[in-house]
Design a protein around this motif. Structure first.
Motif, short mmCIF file in Angstrom:
data_model
loop_
_atom_site.label_atom_id
_atom_site.label_comp_id
_atom_site.label_asym_id
_atom_site.label_seq_id
_atom_site.Cartn_x
_atom_site.Cartn_y
_atom_site.Cartn_z
N LYS A 100 0.82 -1.21 0.00
CA LYS A 100 0.00 0.00 0.00
C LYS A 100 0.86 1.26 0.00
O LYS A 100 1.71 1.43 0.88
CB LYS A 100 -0.89 0.04 1.24
N THR A 101 0.60 2.15 -0.94
CA THR A 101 1.29 3.43 -0.92
C THR A 101 0.65 4.39 0.07
O THR A 101 1.24 5.40 0.43
CB THR A 101 1.31 4.07 -2.32
N GLU A 102 -0.57 4.08 0.53
CA GLU A 102 -1.25 4.91 1.51
C GLU A 102 -2.16 4.04 2.35
O GLU A 102 -2.41 2.87 2.02
CB GLU A 102 -2.06 6.01 0.82
N VAL A 103 -2.66 4.59 3.45
CA VAL A 103 -3.44 3.81 4.41
C VAL A 103 -4.64 3.14 3.75
O VAL A 103 -4.92 1.97 3.99
CB VAL A 103 -3.91 4.71 5.58
N VAL A 128 1.62 7.34 5.65
CA VAL A 128 0.50 7.49 6.57
C VAL A 128 -0.10 8.88 6.39
O VAL A 128 0.59 9.89 6.59
CB VAL A 128 0.94 7.28 8.03
N GLU A 129 -1.36 8.92 5.99
CA GLU A 129 -2.08 10.17 5.82
C GLU A 129 -3.51 9.96 6.29
O GLU A 129 -4.08 8.87 6.12
CB GLU A 129 -2.07 10.60 4.35
N ALA A 130 -4.09 10.97 6.90
CA ALA A 130 -5.44 10.85 7.44
C ALA A 130 -6.42 10.46 6.33
O ALA A 130 -6.36 10.99 5.22
CB ALA A 130 -5.88 12.16 8.07
N PRO A 131 -7.32 9.50 6.60
CA PRO A 131 -8.33 9.11 5.61
C PRO A 131 -9.19 10.30 5.19
O PRO A 131 -9.35 11.26 5.95
CB PRO A 131 -9.16 8.05 6.34
N ILE A 151 2.20 -3.92 8.70
CA ILE A 151 3.58 -3.48 8.74
C ILE A 151 3.66 -2.05 8.23
O ILE A 151 3.01 -1.70 7.24
CB ILE A 151 4.48 -4.39 7.88
N ALA A 152 4.43 -1.21 8.91
CA ALA A 152 4.77 0.12 8.41
C ALA A 152 6.28 0.15 8.20
O ALA A 152 7.03 -0.56 8.88
CB ALA A 152 4.34 1.20 9.39
N VAL A 153 6.73 0.99 7.26
CA VAL A 153 8.13 0.95 6.87
C VAL A 153 9.02 1.85 7.73
O VAL A 153 10.09 2.28 7.30
CB VAL A 153 8.30 1.29 5.37
N GLY A 154 8.60 2.12 8.96
CA GLY A 154 9.41 2.89 9.90
C GLY A 154 8.76 2.88 11.27
O GLY A 154 7.55 2.67 11.40
N ARG A 155 9.56 3.12 12.30
CA ARG A 155 9.03 3.11 13.67
C ARG A 155 8.02 4.22 13.89
O ARG A 155 6.94 4.00 14.46
CB ARG A 155 10.18 3.25 14.68
N THR A 272 11.47 17.29 -0.69
CA THR A 272 10.60 18.39 -0.27
C THR A 272 9.17 17.94 0.05
O THR A 272 8.28 18.77 0.19
CB THR A 272 10.55 19.46 -1.38
N SER A 273 8.94 16.65 0.18
CA SER A 273 7.59 16.11 0.30
C SER A 273 6.83 16.61 1.52
O SER A 273 7.41 16.87 2.58
CB SER A 273 7.64 14.58 0.36
N LYS A 274 5.52 16.69 1.36
CA LYS A 274 4.62 16.97 2.48
C LYS A 274 4.30 15.69 3.25
O LYS A 274 4.00 15.73 4.45
CB LYS A 274 3.33 17.61 1.95
N ILE A 275 4.34 14.56 2.55
CA ILE A 275 4.05 13.25 3.13
C ILE A 275 5.13 12.29 2.67
O ILE A 275 5.47 12.26 1.48
CB ILE A 275 2.68 12.71 2.66
N GLU A 276 5.68 11.50 3.58
CA GLU A 276 6.67 10.50 3.20
C GLU A 276 6.59 9.32 4.14
O GLU A 276 6.02 9.40 5.23
CB GLU A 276 8.10 11.08 3.23
#
Length: 370
Positions: A100-103, A128-131, A151-155, A272-276
């Motif tokens: 998944k590229t997003e939630v 991770v971005e708010a639905p 699984i998420a790709v970071g703590r 420069t991303s807003k979401i990563e």
């Protein structure tokens, strides 16, 4: 399949990875590393909506199969659900890995997979971005609770996802991305006197990447140049903006190129991303020995150590970005020290084999249970 399971006549272990990405980006690079590194005892099929993306991922593992899935991204596509289920059921997977590229990504495929018998479902979230709505958030929460593993790709992303979906602490496991240590990027060691200070990035040209921020920042540095590897729906708008700013000879859009074509010809890497999530491109930049100037979002602070191997700034703060780039452009010692620190950080990262082993610890119980 492990020898003892095979001898007992158990069903063959079959990992099916699912992606609906329209093009290859960081999440697909991570998936390709997993496909390449997972145990040879597991049969692997790449199920994709885009045939080119699926073929690219499968090419990293000899013998991997590919299968085409119908799109389920729009409401008009919902009539494709029976066909999608038929395709996935025919594969008889023991494990399905949803990339998944997003939630809320792959939502309808996730619902389908919950109906497959004797199949362990592993959901992997890269951003991770708010639905977008209450219903969307509730559905994402219910699906996450029903999945065999999330699984998420970071703590930090794992904890953020738990908070967002109100999941119990520890429900989401963190497994970082990795890149091949033999990537072969050289990076700029000493900038040739004939070449101006050059920043660069590898990215999809989509709104949340905020590529216009680095264009504006570079415009404030006399003589500095920018290389952008990647394409997307924002390309024409960005090219128009570059021409309007009179930067046509200093900002170069290379579209899709091999990472080394950018990384080997720049002095500093910019994000420069807003979401990563846990950006593959930053791991590649560190492997190339490049200082990084990146927005302080998602899992980026788990990669970049402020003031050691790069700088962090708040997304959208063009003045701060320009100031950090100017600082590096004017201080060769700082640039060299951060480059060395970046290479050292890359050497400490987990290898693709170690990451694949972490995933295997999630996948193997499924094989034992069926």
């Amino acid at each position: 399949m492990r020898a003892e399971a095979r001898a007992a006549g158990a069903r063959e272990e079959h990992l099916v990875v699912v992606t609906e990405a329209p093009l290859v980006s960081g999440a697909e690079h991570a998936l390709a590393q997993l496909v390449a590194g997972i145990s040879d005892d597991m049969r692997v099929t790449v199920a994709s909506v885009d045939a080119a993306v699926g073929g690219w991922v499968a090419s990293h593992r000899p013998g991997a199969h590919t299968v085409a899935l119908p799109s389920l991204s729009e409401k008009r596509d919902l009539l494709n659900i029976p066909h999608a289920r038929k395709v996935l059921a025919a594969l008889r997977p023991t494990v399905v890995h949803l990339n998944k590229t997003e939630v809320g990504g792959l939502r309808y495929f996730e619902i389908i997979c919950h109906t497959l018998p004797n199949t362990r479902l592993v959901s992997v979230v890269h951003h991770v971005e708010a639905p977008g709505s209450f219903f969307s958030g509730l559905l994402s929460q219910l699906l996450a609770r029903r999945s065999d593993a999330v699984i998420a790709v970071g703590r930090s992303l794992a904890r953020e996802l738990e908070s967002l979906l109100r999941l119990p602490e520890g429900h989401v496991k963190a497994i970082h991305n990795a890149i091949d240590p033999a990537s072969g990027f050289e990076g700029s060691r000493t900038r040739p006197h004939a070449r101006p200070f050059t920043a660069g990035m590898l990215t999809r040209l989509v709104p949340h990447k905020r590529v216009e921020d680095v264009v504006c920042a570079v415009s404030q540095l006399e003589g500095a140049e920018l290389l952008v590897g990647g394409t997307g729906p924002e390309l024409n708008r960005l090219q128009t903006s570059v021409r309007r700013l009179g930067l046509g000879s200093r900002v170069h859009f290379l579209e899709w190129v091999e990472p080394g074509e950018v990384l080997d010809n720049i002095d500093v890497y910019v994000l420069t991303s807003k979401i990563e999530g846990h950006p593959i491109s930053l791991l590649q930049a560190q492997r190339a020995g490049l200082p990084i100037v990146a927005s302080n979002v998602g899992g980026v602070p788990e990669i970049v150590t402020e003031g050691v191997d790069g700088f962090l700034f708040e997304p959208g703060d063009v003045a701060a970005l320009a100031a950090r780039l100017r600082e590096l452009a004017n201080d060769d010692v700082l640039l060299s020290n951060m480059a060395a620190a970046a290479r050292a950080a890359a050497a400490r990262r987990p290898s693709p084999v170690e990451v694949a082993t972490s995933y295997a610890e999630v996948f193997w119980p499924a094989a034992e249970a069926v």
